[in-house]
Design a protein around this motif. Structure first.
Motif, PDB file in Angstrom:
ATOM      1  N   ASP A   1     -12.635  -5.218  11.580  1.00 25.74           N
ATOM      2  CA  ASP A   1     -12.016  -4.064  10.938  1.00 25.74           C
ATOM      3  C   ASP A   1     -10.793  -4.573  10.180  1.00 25.74           C
ATOM      4  O   ASP A   1      -9.748  -4.849  10.772  1.00 25.74           O
ATOM      5  N   LEU A   2     -10.937  -4.728   8.868  1.00 21.89           N
ATOM      6  CA  LEU A   2      -9.844  -5.256   8.048  1.00 21.89           C
ATOM      7  C   LEU A   2      -8.829  -4.162   7.754  1.00 21.89           C
ATOM      8  O   LEU A   2      -9.180  -2.988   7.621  1.00 21.89           O
ATOM      9  N   ALA A   3      -7.579  -4.567   7.665  1.00 21.42           N
ATOM     10  CA  ALA A   3      -6.551  -3.630   7.230  1.00 21.42           C
ATOM     11  C   ALA A   3      -6.756  -3.295   5.758  1.00 21.42           C
ATOM     12  O   ALA A   3      -7.244  -4.118   4.974  1.00 21.42           O
ATOM     13  N   GLY A   4      -6.390  -2.087   5.364  1.00 22.54           N
ATOM     14  CA  GLY A   4      -6.628  -1.644   3.998  1.00 22.54           C
ATOM     15  C   GLY A   4      -5.624  -2.199   3.008  1.00 22.54           C
ATOM     16  O   GLY A   4      -4.437  -2.327   3.307  1.00 22.54           O
ATOM     17  N   SER A   5      -6.130  -2.543   1.825  1.00 20.93           N
ATOM     18  CA  SER A   5      -5.227  -2.971   0.762  1.00 20.93           C
ATOM     19  C   SER A   5      -4.399  -1.783   0.279  1.00 20.93           C
ATOM     20  O   SER A   5      -4.866  -0.646   0.248  1.00 20.93           O
ATOM     21  N   GLU A   6      -3.156  -2.041  -0.087  1.00 26.87           N
ATOM     22  CA  GLU A   6      -2.222  -0.971  -0.452  1.00 26.87           C
ATOM     23  C   GLU A   6      -1.561  -1.273  -1.788  1.00 26.87           C
ATOM     24  O   GLU A   6      -1.274  -2.433  -2.101  1.00 26.87           O
ATOM     25  N   ARG A   7      -1.325  -0.203  -2.545  1.00 32.15           N
ATOM     26  CA  ARG A   7      -0.461  -0.281  -3.729  1.00 32.15           C
ATOM     27  C   ARG A   7       0.853   0.377  -3.345  1.00 32.15           C
ATOM     28  O   ARG A   7       0.901   1.574  -3.031  1.00 32.15           O
ATOM     29  N   LEU A   8       1.912  -0.414  -3.365  1.00 30.45           N
ATOM     30  CA  LEU A   8       3.191   0.053  -2.843  1.00 30.45           C
ATOM     31  C   LEU A   8       3.732   1.237  -3.634  1.00 30.45           C
ATOM     32  O   LEU A   8       4.448   2.081  -3.088  1.00 30.45           O
ATOM     33  N   LYS A   9       3.355   1.337  -4.896  1.00 35.75           N
ATOM     34  CA  LYS A   9       3.857   2.455  -5.688  1.00 35.75           C
ATOM     35  C   LYS A   9       3.249   3.778  -5.230  1.00 35.75           C
ATOM     36  O   LYS A   9       3.820   4.844  -5.487  1.00 35.75           O
ATOM     37  N   LYS A  10       2.081   3.706  -4.534  1.00 35.29           N
ATOM     38  CA  LYS A  10       1.443   4.931  -4.042  1.00 35.29           C
ATOM     39  C   LYS A  10       1.784   5.218  -2.588  1.00 35.29           C
ATOM     40  O   LYS A  10       1.926   6.373  -2.201  1.00 35.29           O
ATOM     41  N   THR A  11       1.886   4.167  -1.760  1.00 32.65           N
ATOM     42  CA  THR A  11       2.182   4.399  -0.343  1.00 32.65           C
ATOM     43  C   THR A  11       3.664   4.614  -0.093  1.00 32.65           C
ATOM     44  O   THR A  11       4.034   5.267   0.881  1.00 32.65           O
ATOM     45  N   GLY A  12       4.518   4.054  -0.955  1.00 32.66           N
ATOM     46  CA  GLY A  12       5.962   4.210  -0.757  1.00 32.66           C
ATOM     47  C   GLY A  12       6.462   3.510   0.483  1.00 32.66           C
ATOM     48  O   GLY A  12       7.434   3.954   1.103  1.00 32.66           O
ATOM     49  N   SER A  13       5.847   2.393   0.869  1.00 38.79           N
ATOM     50  CA  SER A  13       6.248   1.683   2.081  1.00 38.79           C
ATOM     51  C   SER A  13       7.564   0.958   1.852  1.00 38.79           C
ATOM     52  O   SER A  13       7.856   0.458   0.767  1.00 38.79           O
ATOM     53  N   ASP A  14       8.376   0.903   2.915  1.00 33.81           N
ATOM     54  CA  ASP A  14       9.622   0.157   2.869  1.00 33.81           C
ATOM     55  C   ASP A  14       9.927  -0.361   4.270  1.00 33.81           C
ATOM     56  O   ASP A  14       9.297   0.031   5.251  1.00 33.81           O
ATOM     57  N   GLY A  15      10.897  -1.257   4.347  1.00 35.61           N
ATOM     58  CA  GLY A  15      11.294  -1.787   5.636  1.00 35.61           C
ATOM     59  C   GLY A  15      10.192  -2.606   6.292  1.00 35.61           C
ATOM     60  O   GLY A  15       9.600  -3.502   5.684  1.00 35.61           O
ATOM     61  N   VAL A  16       9.918  -2.286   7.544  1.00 38.59           N
ATOM     62  CA  VAL A  16       8.899  -3.019   8.296  1.00 38.59           C
ATOM     63  C   VAL A  16       7.523  -2.818   7.681  1.00 38.59           C
ATOM     64  O   VAL A  16       6.710  -3.753   7.594  1.00 38.59           O
ATOM     65  N   MET A  17       7.224  -1.590   7.248  1.00 38.47           N
ATOM     66  CA  MET A  17       5.916  -1.323   6.647  1.00 38.47           C
ATOM     67  C   MET A  17       5.739  -2.088   5.347  1.00 38.47           C
ATOM     68  O   MET A  17       4.616  -2.470   4.989  1.00 38.47           O
ATOM     69  N   LEU A  18       6.805  -2.329   4.618  1.00 41.40           N
ATOM     70  CA  LEU A  18       6.720  -3.139   3.398  1.00 41.40           C
ATOM     71  C   LEU A  18       6.346  -4.575   3.731  1.00 41.40           C
ATOM     72  O   LEU A  18       5.506  -5.191   3.061  1.00 41.40           O
ATOM     73  N   LYS A  19       6.932  -5.108   4.789  1.00 43.35           N
ATOM     74  CA  LYS A  19       6.585  -6.458   5.228  1.00 43.35           C
ATOM     75  C   LYS A  19       5.130  -6.521   5.674  1.00 43.35           C
ATOM     76  O   LYS A  19       4.414  -7.472   5.354  1.00 43.35           O
ATOM     77  N   GLU A  20       4.677  -5.504   6.414  1.00 36.93           N
ATOM     78  CA  GLU A  20       3.288  -5.462   6.860  1.00 36.93           C
ATOM     79  C   GLU A  20       2.337  -5.397   5.675  1.00 36.93           C
ATOM     80  O   GLU A  20       1.323  -6.113   5.635  1.00 36.93           O
ATOM     81  N   ALA A  21       2.649  -4.541   4.697  1.00 34.19           N
ATOM     82  CA  ALA A  21       1.790  -4.415   3.519  1.00 34.19           C
ATOM     83  C   ALA A  21       1.732  -5.722   2.735  1.00 34.19           C
ATOM     84  O   ALA A  21       0.684  -6.094   2.193  1.00 34.19           O
TER      85      ALA A  21
END
Length: 725
Positions: A244-264
């Protein structure tokens, strides 16, 4: 089996916002047409591509979980039981349904995913092959931020270092050194281990997905099969990777920051390395494949271009605002279809069992040779190595033969020839040493002649029979007398099933032979009576139970909000702490230059912010703790209400139908006649209902319930530990 390409199946997520203008699925031809209108703001000269056509192995739209398993995994699971390696991996953008496809949803047994269905099928196939002794082991690893964590160990993920090493064994198979493997004897045990490990995964929430998995996970099922009929030293090994692979993300759509930004960042990086490996495998002119760039590609080396049957499920989200991610997923799917594997059956020979087999063969040959010697009249044949006394006796014979006192030496075995040649060599070496040390004189020769006359002739007396001759049974195995014929078993006596368990489920359906004749007055079916009783006399208990359930749902929602608030405060604390450490490092350098310590306004604001965040975190955590106590209290009330509900029904049922024959007491009493408590009675009634739906439903739901209890106990222990600090 020859080389075959990776099979790719595209599964479209059902959505109410399906963009028919951009997507057209052709399930008959297994193709997808995608159209993206040109951007009018790009100007007059615009060479943007407008249409794409993708030809896939299989396209699934609005498919059920059972259809997905039958199409994607059923054949591979059967191949694994035959000795082939198999891999099923889910790829796609975040929120496209990868985890739902692999693990399943939470709506019920019919919503289970590929992993639970594959586990159930493996144990069904093992039960259908009684001629083989099959051992099934499992391992579960998580790749989070390029660190590997064992999800089956008792040590928590937060306490692991994550420095597992991926190595290749002597046969070229990929292994994770130090990763624990669990032996599961039943499907329920294997499902329990999987659900238990699944609760330890890293999960977070962002704009596109409320339950986004932040890591790749690989569940590996190892199957070891030995024949009970043929040679047992022949062992078949195979493994099934469920990825089960983690999903690819576009940061401009997910708005991830902090720890989630590092994970992405780590997720997108590892998926990029995966695509580079796929591109390299698809190019026949490239010799080097960069497997070692990431832990994921290195672990899946067998699955990509190696000894494996691989199927990839590409999950897409066919909405207009997801067209870029969908196009990227489909392009990767077409590249994956160019990767070819060469799957072979993994058959190995167990060296220890081979040694035992050869020992048995040697023993049988010795016994056969002893029998042949006896029939030929040779009773003193020696096949073992000579003892010192026997060597001394043979040396005397050889010496007499050399001196001429003995005309011939009777050769009785090949062992005697070896021993005699050894004696000839030793006598020759002794003679050479004497010639080198002593001068050649008549006296020396005379001494040598005297020395040769010292040996006497030893008469060969008939001895006792040696070990291993006819008539000996070293292991006491006895004599085999064959197998009794099938019709030799005596007829089974009538045990009178009509006295116990008559007509447990009411009237028997057509075509089913009942064990005892029906009586004029029978007790009604317990489940039907329970449903009617709840609607009438037990209505007040049912109302109280539903009221508690509604209150429990409300409290759980509040508890979840409190936990989210606490998590947000914890992220604020971590962010402020990180910024404060950077500020203090810069400030220390400036203070060292000025030989004085100063705290500026920015550092003071960060310290104050972190202090306030800690206070808010403590308040949110205390609120969560109080709500959790309320939830536990309500759950206790529900259990008591459930017990009282069942107890009242039992009393009413016994009061109204005690004069009739007690045909269904066996379902509520054990062999010693003891009564079950209300909770066990409720679970048994539910188990009877589930077994009529599907044979695997009961094991699946038991594993789910045990994993949920395990997760609650782990959280309770963690809360207790934090409270004591």
């Amino acid at each position: 089996m020859g080389r075959s390409n990776v099979r790719v199946v595209v599964r479209a997520r059902p959505t109410a916002l399906f963009s028919s203008e951009n997507f057209q699925f052709n399930e008959a031809s297994d193709s997808i047409d995608m159209r993206l209108p040109k951007d009018e703001m790009a100007g007059m000269v615009n060479n943007q591509q407008e249409a794409w056509h993708f030809k896939i192995d299989k396209v699934l739209t609005n498919a059920s979980q059972e259809q997905v398993f039958d199409c994607c995994a059923q054949e591979i699971v059967r191949s694994v039981m035959d000795g082939y390696n198999g891999t099923i991996l889910a790829y796609g953008q975040t929120g496209a349904g990868k985890t739902h496809t692999m693990s399943g949803g939470h709506s019920g047994f019919a919503d289970r995913g590929i992993v639970p269905r594959a586990i159930s099928m493996i144990y069904q196939e093992a039960a259908a092959r009684p001629e083989n002794n099959i051992t099934i082991r499992l391992s579960y690893v998580e790749i989070y931020n390029e660190l590997m964590f064992d999800l089956f160990t008792d040590t928590g993920v937060s306490e692991q270092s994550g420095d597992f090493t991926i190595v290749e064994d002597a046969r070229g198979n990929i292994q994770v050194r130090g990763l624990s493997t669990a032996v599961a004897g039943t499907a329920e045990e294997a499902l329990h281990r999987f659900f238990e490990g699944d609760t330890n995964r890293h999960v977070a929430e962002h704009t596109l997905n409320k339950g986004s998995t932040r890591s790749h996970v690989v569940l590996t099922i190892y199957v070891e099969s030995r024949s009970r009929v043929e040679s047992s030293e022949k062992v078949t090994f195979s493994k099934l990777h469920l990825v089960d692979l983690a999903g690819s993300e576009r940061l401009k759509k997910t708005g991830s920051d902090g720890v989630m930004l590092k994970e992405a960042t780590h997720i997108n990086k590892s998926l990029t390395f995966l695509e580079q490996v796929v591109v390299a495998l698809g190019n026949k002119h490239r010799d080097h494949v960069p497997y070692r760039q990431s832990k994921l590609t290195h672990m899946l080396k067998d699955s990509l271009g190696g000894n494996c049957k691989t199927t990839m499920i590409a999950n897409i989200w066919p909405e207009a605002n997801k067209i870029e991610e969908t196009a990227s997923t489909l392009r990767f799917a077409t590249r994956m279809m160019r990767v070819s594997n060469e799957a072979t059956v993994n058959v190995h020979l167990d060296p220890q069992l081979l040694i035992r087999k050869y020992e048995r063969q040697i023993k049988d040959l010795r016994q056969e040779l002893a029998m042949h010697d006896t029939l030929a009249g040779r009773s003193r044949v020696q096949y073992e190595e000579y003892s010192p006394d026997e060597q001394r006796e043979l040396k005397e014979k050889v010496t007499m033969y050399l001196e001429g006192e003995l005309q011939e030496v009777e050769v009785t075995s090949l062992r005697m020839v070896y021993e005699a040649f050894g004696i000839f060599r030793s006598l020759h070496q002794e003679m050479q040493m004497k010639l080198q040390q002593a001068p050649t004189s008549q006296a020396a020769v005379g001494q040598g002649g005297d020395g040769t006359q010292q040996g006497g002739v030893a008469a060969a007396e008939p001895g006792e029979p040696k070990e291993g001759q006819v008539g000996e049974d070293e292991q006491g195995r006895g004599i085999s007398v064959g197998v009794a014929p099938a019709d030799s078993r005596p007829a089974r006596e009538d045990r009178g099933f009509g006295d116990v368990g008559d007509n447990l489920e009411g009237d028997a359906p057509d075509g089913v032979r009942t064990l005892a004749p029906m009586r004029e007055t029978e007790r009604p079916n317990r489940q039907e009576a329970f449903a009617s009783w709840k609607a009438t006399l037990g209505h007040e208990y049912e109302v109280a139970f539903e009221k508690n359930r509604a209150e429990l749902k409300e409290k759980r929602a509040e508890m979840k909000e409190a936990m989210l608030a606490a998590n947000n405060r914890k992220r604020d604390i971590d962010d402020a702490k990180e910024r404060l450490e950077r500020k203090q490092q810069d400030q220390d350098q400036e203070d060292a230059a000025r030989d004085e310590e100063l705290i500026d306004e920015e550092e003071y604001a960060l310290i104050r912010r972190m202090k306030e965040s800690k206070q808010h975190y403590r308040e949110a955590f205390e609120k969560h703790r109080l709500l959790k106590m309320d939830v536990m209290q309500i759950e206790n009330l529900m259990q008591r209400c459930k017990g009282k509900l069942v107890q009242s029904f039992e009393e009413w049922y016994e009061q109204n139908y005690s004069q009739l024959q007690r045909s269904s007491d066996a379902a509520f009493k054990d062999a010693s006649g003891e009564r079950y408590d209300p909770e066990e009675t409720f679970n048994m009634m539910q188990a009877e209902r589930l077994e009529t739906q599907h044979p695997d439903a009961l094991a699946y739901l038991k594993a789910r319930r045990n994993a949920a209890n395990y997760a609650r106990s782990r959280k309770g222990m963690a809360t207790t530990v934090r409270a004591t600090r």
